[in-house]
Scaffold this motif. Structure first.
Motif, PDB file in Angstrom:
ATOM      1  N   ASN A 167       5.061 -33.922  50.151  1.00  0.00           N
ATOM      2  CA  ASN A 167       4.962 -34.683  48.909  1.00  0.00           C
ATOM      3  C   ASN A 167       3.620 -34.477  48.192  1.00  0.00           C
ATOM      4  O   ASN A 167       3.570 -34.454  46.971  1.00  0.00           O
ATOM      5  CB  ASN A 167       5.176 -36.161  49.227  1.00  0.00           C
ATOM      6  CG  ASN A 167       4.766 -37.059  48.089  1.00  0.00           C
ATOM      7  OD1 ASN A 167       5.502 -37.223  47.129  1.00  0.00           O
ATOM      8  ND2 ASN A 167       3.560 -37.621  48.174  1.00  0.00           N
ATOM      9  N   GLN A 199      -1.585 -31.468  43.954  1.00  0.00           N
ATOM     10  CA  GLN A 199      -2.631 -31.659  42.955  1.00  0.00           C
ATOM     11  C   GLN A 199      -2.192 -31.014  41.658  1.00  0.00           C
ATOM     12  O   GLN A 199      -1.541 -29.969  41.653  1.00  0.00           O
ATOM     13  CB  GLN A 199      -3.943 -31.056  43.452  1.00  0.00           C
ATOM     14  CG  GLN A 199      -4.488 -31.834  44.636  1.00  0.00           C
ATOM     15  CD  GLN A 199      -5.968 -31.648  44.875  1.00  0.00           C
ATOM     16  OE1 GLN A 199      -6.635 -30.900  44.162  1.00  0.00           O
ATOM     17  NE2 GLN A 199      -6.483 -32.334  45.878  1.00  0.00           N
ATOM     18  N   SER A 218       8.649 -31.077  47.552  1.00  0.00           N
ATOM     19  CA  SER A 218       8.674 -31.741  46.241  1.00  0.00           C
ATOM     20  C   SER A 218       8.570 -30.689  45.147  1.00  0.00           C
ATOM     21  O   SER A 218       7.618 -29.903  45.114  1.00  0.00           O
ATOM     22  CB  SER A 218       7.514 -32.733  46.126  1.00  0.00           C
ATOM     23  OG  SER A 218       7.665 -33.734  47.091  1.00  0.00           O
ATOM     24  N   LYS A 231       4.499 -24.609  42.170  1.00  0.00           N
ATOM     25  CA  LYS A 231       5.846 -25.173  42.367  1.00  0.00           C
ATOM     26  C   LYS A 231       6.901 -24.061  42.395  1.00  0.00           C
ATOM     27  O   LYS A 231       7.912 -24.189  43.096  1.00  0.00           O
ATOM     28  CB  LYS A 231       6.149 -26.217  41.290  1.00  0.00           C
ATOM     29  CG  LYS A 231       5.288 -27.485  41.417  1.00  0.00           C
ATOM     30  CD  LYS A 231       5.538 -28.227  42.728  1.00  0.00           C
ATOM     31  CE  LYS A 231       4.774 -29.523  42.837  1.00  0.00           C
ATOM     32  NZ  LYS A 231       4.996 -30.218  44.106  1.00  0.00           N
ATOM     33  N   PRO A 276      12.039 -34.914  41.502  1.00  0.00           N
ATOM     34  CA  PRO A 276      12.422 -36.320  41.307  1.00  0.00           C
ATOM     35  C   PRO A 276      12.600 -36.716  39.846  1.00  0.00           C
ATOM     36  O   PRO A 276      13.033 -37.835  39.565  1.00  0.00           O
ATOM     37  CB  PRO A 276      11.231 -37.081  41.923  1.00  0.00           C
ATOM     38  CG  PRO A 276      10.068 -36.160  41.760  1.00  0.00           C
ATOM     39  CD  PRO A 276      10.627 -34.761  41.870  1.00  0.00           C
ATOM     40  N   ALA A 298      11.056 -37.554  35.990  1.00  0.00           N
ATOM     41  CA  ALA A 298       9.864 -38.280  35.532  1.00  0.00           C
ATOM     42  C   ALA A 298       9.827 -39.653  36.185  1.00  0.00           C
ATOM     43  O   ALA A 298      10.744 -40.456  35.984  1.00  0.00           O
ATOM     44  CB  ALA A 298       9.903 -38.419  34.021  1.00  0.00           C
ATOM     45  N   THR A 335       4.068 -42.694  38.280  1.00  0.00           N
ATOM     46  CA  THR A 335       3.003 -42.584  39.290  1.00  0.00           C
ATOM     47  C   THR A 335       1.719 -42.194  38.560  1.00  0.00           C
ATOM     48  O   THR A 335       1.772 -41.703  37.414  1.00  0.00           O
ATOM     49  CB  THR A 335       3.315 -41.477  40.317  1.00  0.00           C
ATOM     50  OG1 THR A 335       3.323 -40.218  39.631  1.00  0.00           O
ATOM     51  CG2 THR A 335       4.652 -41.688  41.014  1.00  0.00           C
ATOM     52  N   SER A 336       0.588 -42.351  39.246  1.00  0.00           N
ATOM     53  CA  SER A 336      -0.661 -41.954  38.584  1.00  0.00           C
ATOM     54  C   SER A 336      -0.678 -40.448  38.359  1.00  0.00           C
ATOM     55  O   SER A 336      -1.249 -39.972  37.376  1.00  0.00           O
ATOM     56  CB  SER A 336      -1.876 -42.424  39.388  1.00  0.00           C
ATOM     57  OG  SER A 336      -1.782 -41.951  40.699  1.00  0.00           O
ATOM     58  N   GLY A 337      -0.036 -39.692  39.251  1.00  0.00           N
ATOM     59  CA  GLY A 337       0.026 -38.240  39.067  1.00  0.00           C
ATOM     60  C   GLY A 337       0.770 -37.868  37.789  1.00  0.00           C
ATOM     61  O   GLY A 337       0.317 -37.025  37.010  1.00  0.00           O
ATOM     62  N   TYR A 338       1.909 -38.524  37.557  1.00  0.00           N
ATOM     63  CA  TYR A 338       2.693 -38.206  36.360  1.00  0.00           C
ATOM     64  C   TYR A 338       1.930 -38.623  35.103  1.00  0.00           C
ATOM     65  O   TYR A 338       1.902 -37.902  34.102  1.00  0.00           O
ATOM     66  CB  TYR A 338       4.057 -38.903  36.408  1.00  0.00           C
ATOM     67  CG  TYR A 338       4.984 -38.421  35.316  1.00  0.00           C
ATOM     68  CD1 TYR A 338       5.819 -37.329  35.527  1.00  0.00           C
ATOM     69  CD2 TYR A 338       4.998 -39.030  34.063  1.00  0.00           C
ATOM     70  CE1 TYR A 338       6.650 -36.858  34.519  1.00  0.00           C
ATOM     71  CE2 TYR A 338       5.827 -38.564  33.056  1.00  0.00           C
ATOM     72  CZ  TYR A 338       6.657 -37.488  33.290  1.00  0.00           C
ATOM     73  OH  TYR A 338       7.464 -37.011  32.283  1.00  0.00           O
TER      74      TYR A 338
HETATM   75  N1  LIG Z   1       5.827 -38.403  39.521  1.00  0.00           N
HETATM   76  C1  LIG Z   1       6.675 -37.572  38.974  1.00  0.00           C
HETATM   77  O1  LIG Z   1       7.286 -37.899  37.968  1.00  0.00           O
HETATM   78  C2  LIG Z   1       6.942 -36.208  39.565  1.00  0.00           C
HETATM   79  C3  LIG Z   1       7.748 -35.314  38.833  1.00  0.00           C
HETATM   80  C4  LIG Z   1       8.021 -34.054  39.386  1.00  0.00           C
HETATM   81  C5  LIG Z   1       7.493 -33.709  40.623  1.00  0.00           C
HETATM   82  N2  LIG Z   1       6.699 -34.602  41.305  1.00  0.00           N
HETATM   83  C6  LIG Z   1       6.155 -34.182  42.603  1.00  0.00           C
HETATM   84  O2  LIG Z   1       6.291 -35.261  43.531  1.00  0.00           O
HETATM   85  C7  LIG Z   1       5.163 -35.277  44.409  1.00  0.00           C
HETATM   86  C8  LIG Z   1       4.475 -36.635  44.347  1.00  0.00           C
HETATM   87  O3  LIG Z   1       4.135 -36.876  43.000  1.00  0.00           O
HETATM   88  P1  LIG Z   1       3.289 -38.159  42.560  1.00  0.00           P
HETATM   89  O4  LIG Z   1       3.521 -38.290  41.106  1.00  0.00           O
HETATM   90  O5  LIG Z   1       3.555 -39.284  43.476  1.00  0.00           O
HETATM   91  O6  LIG Z   1       1.807 -37.602  42.788  1.00  0.00           O
HETATM   92  P2  LIG Z   1       0.423 -38.412  42.876  1.00  0.00           P
HETATM   93  O7  LIG Z   1       0.576 -39.786  42.359  1.00  0.00           O
HETATM   94  O8  LIG Z   1      -0.592 -37.516  42.224  1.00  0.00           O
HETATM   95  O9  LIG Z   1       0.186 -38.432  44.440  1.00  0.00           O
HETATM   96  C9  LIG Z   1      -0.102 -37.228  45.093  1.00  0.00           C
HETATM   97  C10 LIG Z   1      -0.441 -37.531  46.526  1.00  0.00           C
HETATM   98  O10 LIG Z   1      -0.985 -36.319  47.096  1.00  0.00           O
HETATM   99  C11 LIG Z   1      -2.137 -36.653  47.820  1.00  0.00           C
HETATM  100  N3  LIG Z   1      -3.108 -35.553  47.906  1.00  0.00           N
HETATM  101  C12 LIG Z   1      -3.612 -34.840  46.890  1.00  0.00           C
HETATM  102  N4  LIG Z   1      -4.543 -33.973  47.365  1.00  0.00           N
HETATM  103  C13 LIG Z   1      -4.590 -34.152  48.714  1.00  0.00           C
HETATM  104  C14 LIG Z   1      -5.339 -33.577  49.757  1.00  0.00           C
HETATM  105  N5  LIG Z   1      -6.263 -32.632  49.520  1.00  0.00           N
HETATM  106  N6  LIG Z   1      -5.142 -33.991  51.014  1.00  0.00           N
HETATM  107  C15 LIG Z   1      -4.247 -34.976  51.289  1.00  0.00           C
HETATM  108  N7  LIG Z   1      -3.508 -35.582  50.342  1.00  0.00           N
HETATM  109  C16 LIG Z   1      -3.680 -35.167  49.055  1.00  0.00           C
HETATM  110  C17 LIG Z   1      -2.732 -37.805  47.035  1.00  0.00           C
HETATM  111  O11 LIG Z   1      -3.608 -38.525  47.836  1.00  0.00           O
HETATM  112  P3  LIG Z   1      -4.805 -39.364  47.138  1.00  0.00           P
HETATM  113  O12 LIG Z   1      -4.170 -40.406  46.268  1.00  0.00           O
HETATM  114  O13 LIG Z   1      -5.481 -39.923  48.321  1.00  0.00           O
HETATM  115  O14 LIG Z   1      -5.609 -38.367  46.377  1.00  0.00           O
HETATM  116  C18 LIG Z   1      -1.502 -38.603  46.679  1.00  0.00           C
HETATM  117  O15 LIG Z   1      -1.141 -39.472  47.722  1.00  0.00           O
HETATM  118  C19 LIG Z   1       4.262 -34.139  43.977  1.00  0.00           C
HETATM  119  O16 LIG Z   1       4.518 -33.000  44.782  1.00  0.00           O
HETATM  120  C20 LIG Z   1       4.683 -33.869  42.554  1.00  0.00           C
HETATM  121  O17 LIG Z   1       4.453 -32.537  42.174  1.00  0.00           O
HETATM  122  C21 LIG Z   1       6.402 -35.830  40.797  1.00  0.00           C
END
Ligand SMILES: NC(=O)c1ccc[n+]([C@@H]2O[C@H](COP(=O)([O-])OP(=O)(O)OC[C@H]3O[C@@H](n4cnc5c(N)ncnc54)[C@H](OP(=O)(O)O)[C@@H]3O)[C@@H](O)[C@H]2O)c1
Length: 259
Positions: A105, A108, A156, A175, A202, A204, A207-210
Motif C-alpha cells: 500500500n 510516495q 496498489s 505504478k 481504489p 479517488a 486521504t492526505s496522499g490524494y
Molecule cells: N487515495 C487515493 O485516492 C488513491 C488513488 C489511487 C491509488 N492510490 C494508491 O493507494 C495507496 C495508498 O494511498 P493513500 O492515498 O492512502 O496514500 P498516503 O495517504 O500518501 O499514504 C501512504 C502511506 O505510505 C507510507 N510511506 C510512504 N513512504 C514510506 C516509507 N519510506 N516507508 C514506509 N512507509 C512509507 C506513508 O507513511 P507516513 O504517513 O508515515 O509517511 C503512508 O502511510 C498508494 O499506493 C496509492 O498510490 C490511492
C-alpha cells in the motif's frame, strides 16, 4: 475469472480468522483503514510503516475493538536493504508462524512536474519506495506465502499507471512498473503455487496522499477509505481464490469536481 466482488458482497466477520496479513504504510490513509478493516474481520495484521506513533495508534484501535493482537514493524522503505526485508520475513515466520497476505500500500507521490524538469533524486526516492521496496518485500516473503493454503498479494495501482498522463513523472512510471511486477509474479505462480497476485486501483479516495496530488478538490466530495474496503477484503481473503493476474479498478461512484 471474476474482476470484482459481487455487488451484494457481504464478507463474513471471521473471513480472515487465523490469517496473517502484512500491510505497508499502515499508519495513515488507505493502509490504516485496511489494517483496521482486516483486523475487524479476524486477521492478525503486521503494521509496517516509518512513523511509529501512527502505527501505535492503529495498534491501539485494533486492540480496543477487540481484534487479534497486531504486530508493529517500524520500517523505512526508502532506506532498507535486501537483508532488512529478509530479517522482517524471518521475524514474521518466527513470531507469527505464517503469512497469508501482503498488501503493498505504501507509496510516495514525488512531484508533479514535466519529465525534463524532474529532480533525479526525487525520482530515485519514489522508485525506491514504490517499486524496489515492493519487489524486495515480495522476494523476502514469498517462501512464507507459498506455505499458506491460499495467499494473496495485492499491489496498489493507479489509473495514471495504466494510461500515461502528463506531469505524473516518477509516480506514474512507478505504478506502470508495479503492474508489470504483478503480471510477472502472477504468471510465475499461476497453477503452481497457492499465491495469487493482483493490482487494485481504489479510485479517488479521501486521504492526505490524494489531496496532495489534487489540492483543488473539496475533500468532502471524495469517498472515505471505508467505502472501498470490500474490495480489499475480497482480494485478500479466500473469496477471490481463483483470481490472479488481474488489474482491478474500483468503479467511481461520482467523480469529484476539480476546482
Ligand atoms: N487515495 C487515493 O485516492 C488513491 C488513488 C489511487 C491509488 N492510490 C494508491 O493507494 C495507496 C495508498 O494511498 P493513500 O492515498 O492512502 O496514500 P498516503 O495517504 O500518501 O499514504 C501512504 C502511506 O505510505 C507510507 N510511506 C510512504 N513512504 C514510506 C516509507 N519510506 N516507508 C514506509 N512507509 C512509507 C506513508 O507513511 P507516513 O504517513 O508515515 O509517511 C503512508 O502511510 C498508494 O499506493 C496509492 O498510490 C490511492
Amino acid at each position: 475469472m471474476p474482476s470484482a466482488p459481487p455487488d451484494d458482497y457481504r464478507p463474513a466477520s471471521d473471513l480472515l480468522a487465523e490469517r496473517v496479513i502484512l500491510v505497508t504504510g499502515a499508519g495513515d490513509g488507505l493502509g490504516k483503514t485496511a489494517a483496521l478493516t482486516l483486523a475487524a474481520h479476524g486477521a492478525t495484521v503486521v503494521l509496517l510503516g516509518h512513523k511509529v506513533k501512527l502505527l501505535e495508534r492503529v495498534y491501539d484501535a485494533i486492540e480496543e475493538a477487540g481484534g487479534p493482537q497486531p504486530a508493529i514493524y517500524p520500517f523505512n522503505l526508502e532506506g532498507a536493504a535486501a537483508q532488512d526485508y529478509e530479517e522482517l520475513a524471518a521475524r514474521i515466520g518466527q513470531t507469527l508462524g505464517r503469512l497469508d497476505g501482503l498488501l503493498h500500500n505504501a507509496a510516495q507521490l514525488g512531484t508533479l512536474t514535466p519529465m525534463r524538469l524532474y529532480d533525479p533524486a526525487t525520482w530515485g526516492r519514489v522508485m525506491q519506495v514504490n517499486v524496489n521496496a515492493p519487489y524486495l518485500l515480495t522476494r523476502a516473503c514469498l517462501d512464507l506465502l507459498m506455505q499458506a493454503d491460499d495467499a494473496s498479494i495485492v499491489f496498489s495501482a493507479d489509473r495514471v499507471g495504466r494510461q500515461g498522463r502528463a506531469y505524473w513523472g516518477a509516480y506514474g512510471v512507478s505504478k506502470f512498473a508495479v503492474e508489470g511486477m504483478m503480471q510477472i509474479l502472477a504468471d510465475e505462480h499461476e497453477g503452481t503455487s497457492p499465491v495469487r497476485v493482483n493490482s487494485l486501483d481504489p479510485g479517488a479516495v479521501r486521504t492526505s496522499g490524494y489531496l496532495a496530488a489534487y489540492p483543488g478538490i473539496d475533500p468532502s466530495s471524495l469517498p472515505l477509505p471505508e467505502t472501498v474496503m470490500p474490495w480489499y477484503l475480497w482480494l485478500l481473503g479466500p473469496d477471490s481464490v481463483s483470481v490472479t493476474g488481474q488489474a482491478l479498478t474500483v468503479p467511481a461512484a461520482d467523480l469529484p469536481v476539480v476546482t
